[in-house]
Design an enzyme around this catalytic site. Structure first.
Site, PDB file in Angstrom:
ATOM      1  N   GLU A   1       0.879  -1.158   0.031  1.00 49.78           N
ATOM      2  CA  GLU A   1      -0.176  -0.193   0.024  1.00 49.78           C
ATOM      3  C   GLU A   1       0.891   1.115  -0.050  1.00 49.78           C
ATOM      4  O   GLU A   1       1.755   1.507   0.844  1.00 49.78           O
ATOM      5  CB  GLU A   1      -0.964  -0.027   1.269  1.00 49.78           C
ATOM      6  CG  GLU A   1      -1.911  -1.331   1.337  1.00 49.78           C
ATOM      7  CD  GLU A   1      -2.903  -1.077  -0.080  1.00 49.78           C
ATOM      8  OE1 GLU A   1      -3.034  -0.395  -0.475  1.00 49.78           O
ATOM      9  OE2 GLU A   1      -3.565  -2.332   0.186  1.00 49.78           O
TER      10      GLU A   1
ATOM     11  N   HIS B   1      -1.259  -5.592   2.027  1.00 51.53           N
ATOM     12  CA  HIS B   1      -2.568  -6.312   1.901  1.00 51.53           C
ATOM     13  C   HIS B   1      -1.944  -7.733   1.190  1.00 51.53           C
ATOM     14  O   HIS B   1      -1.305  -7.873   0.277  1.00 51.53           O
ATOM     15  CB  HIS B   1      -3.648  -5.796   0.909  1.00 51.53           C
ATOM     16  CG  HIS B   1      -4.841  -5.064   1.865  1.00 51.53           C
ATOM     17  ND1 HIS B   1      -4.861  -3.809   1.819  1.00 51.53           N
ATOM     18  CD2 HIS B   1      -5.478  -5.492   2.926  1.00 51.53           C
ATOM     19  CE1 HIS B   1      -5.717  -3.352   2.532  1.00 51.53           C
ATOM     20  NE2 HIS B   1      -6.314  -4.386   3.168  1.00 51.53           N
TER      21      HIS B   1
ATOM     22  N   CYS C   1      -8.444  -1.890   7.967  1.00 49.99           N
ATOM     23  CA  CYS C   1      -6.939  -2.150   7.586  1.00 49.99           C
ATOM     24  C   CYS C   1      -6.511  -0.584   7.317  1.00 49.99           C
ATOM     25  O   CYS C   1      -5.312  -0.201   7.851  1.00 49.99           O
ATOM     26  CB  CYS C   1      -6.833  -2.639   6.298  1.00 49.99           C
ATOM     27  SG  CYS C   1      -6.759  -4.532   6.786  1.00 49.99           S
TER      28      CYS C   1
HETATM   29  N1  PCA Z   1      -8.442  -6.814   6.272  1.00 55.20           N
HETATM   30  C1  PCA Z   1      -9.530  -5.826   6.489  1.00 55.20           C
HETATM   31  C2  PCA Z   1      -9.579  -5.367   7.822  1.00 55.20           C
HETATM   32  C3  PCA Z   1      -8.841  -6.872   8.391  1.00 55.20           C
HETATM   33  C4  PCA Z   1      -8.334  -7.608   7.096  1.00 55.20           C
HETATM   34  O1  PCA Z   1      -7.567  -8.389   7.372  1.00 55.20           O
HETATM   35  C5  PCA Z   1      -9.485  -4.757   5.468  1.00 55.20           C
HETATM   36  O2  PCA Z   1      -8.775  -4.580   4.432  1.00 55.20           O
HETATM   37  O3  PCA Z   1      -9.627  -3.535   5.853  1.00 55.20           O
END
Ligand code: PCA
Length: 211
Positions: free
Chosen positions: A80, A165, A143
């Protein structure tokens, strides 16, 4: 010895596992370069997740922080670029909250950049044949909330931090939503950490020209 804090999230949204938590657990205690990894799992709950992260930062005093989350539907490790100052939940968090259009920090800046060498990480992963990309949005759920709070609490500290992610694990994959094995994702995060430790200044290449 320097310390690297790696966090994942507990399962959410009806899933029974969250690969990000399993990766953090797998890396806990591991040595990478001269650094010791501390792995931890955060609740998928607005507010509480950030409070627990801040507690972990105080306790472990890391030199580097990598927060991980699951992004079902993605097919690559997504590094990100930026966290934005908004909570906007499409589904309820694990405490039933669905904030809409709420600032994370009242009066805070619109966004914070990751301070990880994001392009160098993507390149290192691709060199290892692991699908990876720079992502321009961490979404507006828990997240992004944790990512924004992390970067806000690292301001003016000599500590780098950011968010990655990961796709669904192979077990979670469906016909339309791809998966990646936990072993490959764990290797990817290990490589990402090693790249952060070795890279002071990020490479300057457009995402499209990274390979
Ligand atoms: N993914 C979610 C919240 C927790 C996770 O593992 C997100 O992308 O916000």
């Amino acid at each position: 010895m320097s310390r690297v804090l790696v966090t994942g999230f507990e399962p959410f949204g009806g899933q029974s596992i969250n690969p990000s938590a399993l990766i953090a657990a797998a890396l806990d205690g591991r040595r990478i370069g001269d650094s010791q990894v501390i792995g931890a799992v955060l609740p998928c709950v607005f507010g509480r997740a950030l409070r627990e992260l801040k507690q972990l930062l105080r306790q472990s005093k890391p030199n580097l922080v990598l927060c991980l989350g699951q992004a079902g539907g993605r097919s690559a490790i997504a590094v990100e670029r930026v966290a934005i100052n908004v909570d906007d939940a499409r589904i309820a968090d694990n405490a039933g909250a669905t904030p809409i259009d709420q600032p994370i920090a009242l009066g805070g800046p619109v966004g914070y950049w990751s301070t990880l060498p994001i392009k160098a990480i993507v390149q290192a992963l691709r060199n290892a044949d692991i699908p990876a990309e720079v992502s321009q949005s961490a979404g507006t759920f828990v997240c992004n909330h944790v990512f924004y709070g992390l970067m806000r609490s690292l301001i003016r500290k000599p500590v780098r931090g950011g968010f990655i992610h990961v796709p669904y694990s192979t077990e979670q994959a469906t016909e339309t939503q791809p998966g990646m094995s936990l072993a490959e994702m764990t290797r990817a995060i290990e490589l990402a950490i090693a790249t952060c430790l070795e890279t002071d200044v990020d490479i300057r290449l457009s995402d499209g020209s990274l390979h």
